[in-house]
Motif scaffolding. Structure first.
Motif, PDB file in Angstrom:
ATOM      1  N   GLU A 139       4.151   7.998  -3.377  1.00 60.08           N
ATOM      2  CA  GLU A 139       5.231   7.362  -4.161  1.00 60.08           C
ATOM      3  C   GLU A 139       5.518   7.116  -5.584  1.00 60.08           C
ATOM      4  N   GLU A 140       4.519   8.275  -6.866  1.00 56.25           N
ATOM      5  CA  GLU A 140       4.982   8.537  -7.672  1.00 56.25           C
ATOM      6  C   GLU A 140       5.461   9.832  -7.391  1.00 56.25           C
ATOM      7  N   LEU A 141       5.922  10.969  -7.359  1.00 57.09           N
ATOM      8  CA  LEU A 141       6.676  11.988  -6.675  1.00 57.09           C
ATOM      9  C   LEU A 141       7.968  11.486  -5.913  1.00 57.09           C
ATOM     10  N   ASP A 142       8.628  12.044  -6.185  1.00 59.17           N
ATOM     11  CA  ASP A 142      10.360  11.613  -5.192  1.00 59.17           C
ATOM     12  C   ASP A 142      10.558  12.715  -4.099  1.00 59.17           C
ATOM     13  N   ILE A 143       9.965  13.893  -4.700  1.00 56.81           N
ATOM     14  CA  ILE A 143      10.033  15.722  -3.776  1.00 56.81           C
ATOM     15  C   ILE A 143       8.585  16.271  -4.653  1.00 56.81           C
ATOM     16  N   ALA A 144       8.126  17.125  -3.948  1.00 56.90           N
ATOM     17  CA  ALA A 144       7.284  17.467  -4.406  1.00 56.90           C
ATOM     18  C   ALA A 144       7.051  18.678  -3.723  1.00 56.90           C
ATOM     19  N   PHE A 145       7.124  20.039  -3.693  1.00 60.22           N
ATOM     20  CA  PHE A 145       7.013  21.253  -3.041  1.00 60.22           C
ATOM     21  C   PHE A 145       5.963  21.678  -3.367  1.00 60.22           C
ATOM     22  N   THR A 146       5.187  22.236  -2.057  1.00 60.80           N
ATOM     23  CA  THR A 146       3.890  21.927  -1.371  1.00 60.80           C
ATOM     24  C   THR A 146       3.214  23.298   0.175  1.00 60.80           C
ATOM     25  N   SER A 147       2.676  23.460  -0.125  1.00 57.27           N
ATOM     26  CA  SER A 147       2.051  24.031   1.669  1.00 57.27           C
ATOM     27  C   SER A 147       2.697  22.770   2.693  1.00 57.27           C
ATOM     28  N   SER A 148       2.881  23.207   3.434  1.00 54.99           N
ATOM     29  CA  SER A 148       3.123  22.518   5.185  1.00 54.99           C
ATOM     30  C   SER A 148       1.932  21.988   5.766  1.00 54.99           C
ATOM     31  N   PRO A 155       2.045   9.122   5.705  1.00 59.32           N
ATOM     32  CA  PRO A 155       2.521   8.953   7.200  1.00 59.32           C
ATOM     33  C   PRO A 155       3.897   8.365   6.323  1.00 59.32           C
ATOM     34  N   ASN A 156       5.177   9.022   7.098  1.00 59.24           N
ATOM     35  CA  ASN A 156       6.468   8.726   6.893  1.00 59.24           C
ATOM     36  C   ASN A 156       7.037   9.781   6.037  1.00 59.24           C
ATOM     37  N   LEU A 157       7.015  11.290   6.324  1.00 58.28           N
ATOM     38  CA  LEU A 157       7.274  12.323   5.233  1.00 58.28           C
ATOM     39  C   LEU A 157       8.764  12.967   5.952  1.00 58.28           C
ATOM     40  N   ASP A 158       9.404  13.370   5.414  1.00 57.50           N
ATOM     41  CA  ASP A 158      10.374  13.601   5.369  1.00 57.50           C
ATOM     42  C   ASP A 158       9.950  15.554   4.840  1.00 57.50           C
ATOM     43  N   LEU A 159      10.026  16.813   6.103  1.00 55.18           N
ATOM     44  CA  LEU A 159      10.345  17.853   4.614  1.00 55.18           C
ATOM     45  C   LEU A 159      11.127  18.844   5.394  1.00 55.18           C
ATOM     46  N   LEU A 160      11.619  19.924   4.137  1.00 55.36           N
ATOM     47  CA  LEU A 160      13.122  21.050   4.490  1.00 55.36           C
ATOM     48  C   LEU A 160      11.806  22.441   3.647  1.00 55.36           C
ATOM     49  N   LYS A 161      12.187  23.070   5.127  1.00 54.60           N
ATOM     50  CA  LYS A 161      11.617  24.882   4.968  1.00 54.60           C
ATOM     51  C   LYS A 161      11.928  25.254   3.782  1.00 54.60           C
ATOM     52  N   ALA A 273       8.466  18.014   0.251  1.00 53.79           N
ATOM     53  CA  ALA A 273       8.534  16.984   0.769  1.00 53.79           C
ATOM     54  C   ALA A 273       8.458  16.178   0.251  1.00 53.79           C
ATOM     55  N   TRP A 274       9.246  14.629   0.354  1.00 52.04           N
ATOM     56  CA  TRP A 274       9.617  13.139   0.156  1.00 52.04           C
ATOM     57  C   TRP A 274       9.411  12.460   1.573  1.00 52.04           C
ATOM     58  N   LYS A 275       8.973  11.097   0.612  1.00 51.98           N
ATOM     59  CA  LYS A 275       9.287  10.019   1.891  1.00 51.98           C
ATOM     60  C   LYS A 275      10.117   9.120   2.398  1.00 51.98           C
ATOM     61  N   LYS A 276      10.446   9.624   3.777  1.00 50.27           N
ATOM     62  CA  LYS A 276      11.645   8.172   3.915  1.00 50.27           C
ATOM     63  C   LYS A 276      11.707   7.791   4.045  1.00 50.27           C
ATOM     64  N   SER A 277      11.123   6.677   3.169  1.00 51.72           N
ATOM     65  CA  SER A 277      11.112   5.744   2.899  1.00 51.72           C
ATOM     66  C   SER A 277      11.679   5.312   1.303  1.00 51.72           C
ATOM     67  N   ILE A 290      19.094  22.682  -1.961  1.00 48.59           N
ATOM     68  CA  ILE A 290      17.714  23.720  -2.175  1.00 48.59           C
ATOM     69  C   ILE A 290      18.499  24.095  -0.730  1.00 48.59           C
ATOM     70  N   GLU A 291      19.094  23.528   0.039  1.00 48.98           N
ATOM     71  CA  GLU A 291      19.746  24.534   1.322  1.00 48.98           C
ATOM     72  C   GLU A 291      20.658  25.432   0.913  1.00 48.98           C
ATOM     73  N   ASN A 292      21.886  24.929   0.414  1.00 52.79           N
ATOM     74  CA  ASN A 292      22.666  25.900  -0.597  1.00 52.79           C
ATOM     75  C   ASN A 292      21.750  27.005  -1.222  1.00 52.79           C
ATOM     76  N   PHE A 293      20.948  26.916  -1.551  1.00 56.16           N
ATOM     77  CA  PHE A 293      20.142  27.849  -3.137  1.00 56.16           C
ATOM     78  C   PHE A 293      19.594  29.128  -1.673  1.00 56.16           C
ATOM     79  N   VAL A 294      18.518  28.109  -0.457  1.00 55.09           N
ATOM     80  CA  VAL A 294      18.095  29.238   0.783  1.00 55.09           C
ATOM     81  C   VAL A 294      19.478  29.542   1.374  1.00 55.09           C
ATOM     82  N   ALA A 295      20.471  29.023   1.584  1.00 52.02           N
ATOM     83  CA  ALA A 295      21.312  30.215   2.197  1.00 52.02           C
ATOM     84  C   ALA A 295      21.619  30.624   1.600  1.00 52.02           C
TER      85      ALA A 295
END
Length: 308
Positions: A139-148, A155-161, A273-277, A290-295
């Motif tokens: 939890e040192e990062l809020d969001i990480a751009f990483t490989s799936s 644990p407790n991760l959410d992912l956005l492709k 990727a980011w922690k749900k908590s 990110i969603e808007n950019f990808v769309a």
């Protein structure tokens, strides 16, 4: 002294008339006079000169009018900023990324976000694969751009492709395989490999070994390095070949060839990727960006990564 008293005082000072000020504030004149008297007692000074015909500010009242105006302005700003912070419009985001994987989209994404949310501070840094996922886990990062791949242990991760990537075999342009565009892992049994050290990227290292083992051989690893650009340098020097993400081509010299590996096993996603908590309310705004950019990229047929 409280904020309401300051508002009452400013109303009288601007109108120089208790009746008009009371009407403006929607209170009785007697209540207004009482609150001003209480304010003067708490300050120990007279703020107004009053007689039956006029109301004037004293010298102390003139000074206090400026100070009270400043205080109310600061109070309004503090209230608004506090509400913005609670909603996430004001805040800080700590974002980590893998250098080669974001070259095609992150600069534009960050620029768009800063224009849309100027009061959210972005702190971005590049990490090795292993350190990036460890920082996300801790939890040192809020969001990480990483490989799936390799995220199943966090644990407790959410992912956005963000986009689909795939592993490629990287060879020198003079290598016998350099004229190929695709290759099967089973054809590499006699090759010498250059890899990153496992402690730098345990996820990628273990995935590479599994791809080899699933293809029926144990790879001959002749050199391990701490840096991705060194892997590319050694391949270019003819010391061996490497298995790297296709996105690495954005930083590779033109003397290298990237051969697509057959089969879906070579495919993986680049994700946010980011922690749900994580309680940081600013995260949702960045994910929406990110969603808007990808769309938009999909709608405009603008690929997020280069073609081979």
């Amino acid at each position: 002294m409280d904020i309401r008293q300051l508002r009452y005082f400013i109303a009288v000072a601007e109108n120089l008339n208790f009746t008009e000020a009371a009407n403006q504030l929607f209170i009785a004149q007697s209540s207004l006079s009482q609150r001003i008297a209480e304010l003067e007692r708490s300050l120990g000074v007279k703020l107004f000169k009053r007689n039956k015909r006029s109301v004037q500010l004293t010298s102390a009242g003139t000074v206090f009018l400026q100070e009270a105006t400043d205080i109310l302005q600061k109070y309004a700003e503090a209230t608004e900023r506090t509400r913005q912070a609670d909603s996430g419009i004001l805040g800080t985001l700590n974002i980590g990324f893998l250098g080669h994987s974001v070259n095609q989209f992150l600069p534009k994404l960050v620029k768009n976000f800063r224009e849309d949310y100027p009061f959210i501070t972005l702190k971005l840094d590049r990490y090795s694969h292993g350190r990036l996922n460890e920082s996300l886990k801790n939890e040192e990062l809020d969001i990480a751009f990483t490989s799936s791949f390799g995220l199943q242990n966090i644990p407790n991760l959410d992912l956005l492709k963000v986009y689909r990537d795939r592993s490629c075999v990287v060879v020198h342009q003079d290598h016998p395989l350099a004229t190929r565009t695709k290759i099967n892992m089973t054809e590499l049994t006699e090759e010498s490999f250059i890899t990153l050290k496992r402690q730098v990227s345990p996820q990628a290292y273990d995935r590479f070994l599994k791809m080899c083992n699933d293809s029926g051989f144990s790879p001959s690893i002749v050199n391990q390095t701490s840096f991705l650009d060194t892997v590319l340098l050694l391949v270019e020097a003819g010391m061996g070949i490497a298995v790297m993400p296709k996105s690495v081509k954005t930083i590779a010299n033109p003397g290298l060839r990237f051969l697509e590996i057959d089969g879906s096993v070579s495919q993986f996603d680049m994700v946010a990727a980011w922690k749900k908590s994580n309680p940081n309310p600013s995260i949702s705004f960045f994910l929406k960006e990110i969603e808007n950019f990808v769309a938009d990229s999909t709608r405009n047929n603008a690929p997020l990564t280069m073609k081979l």
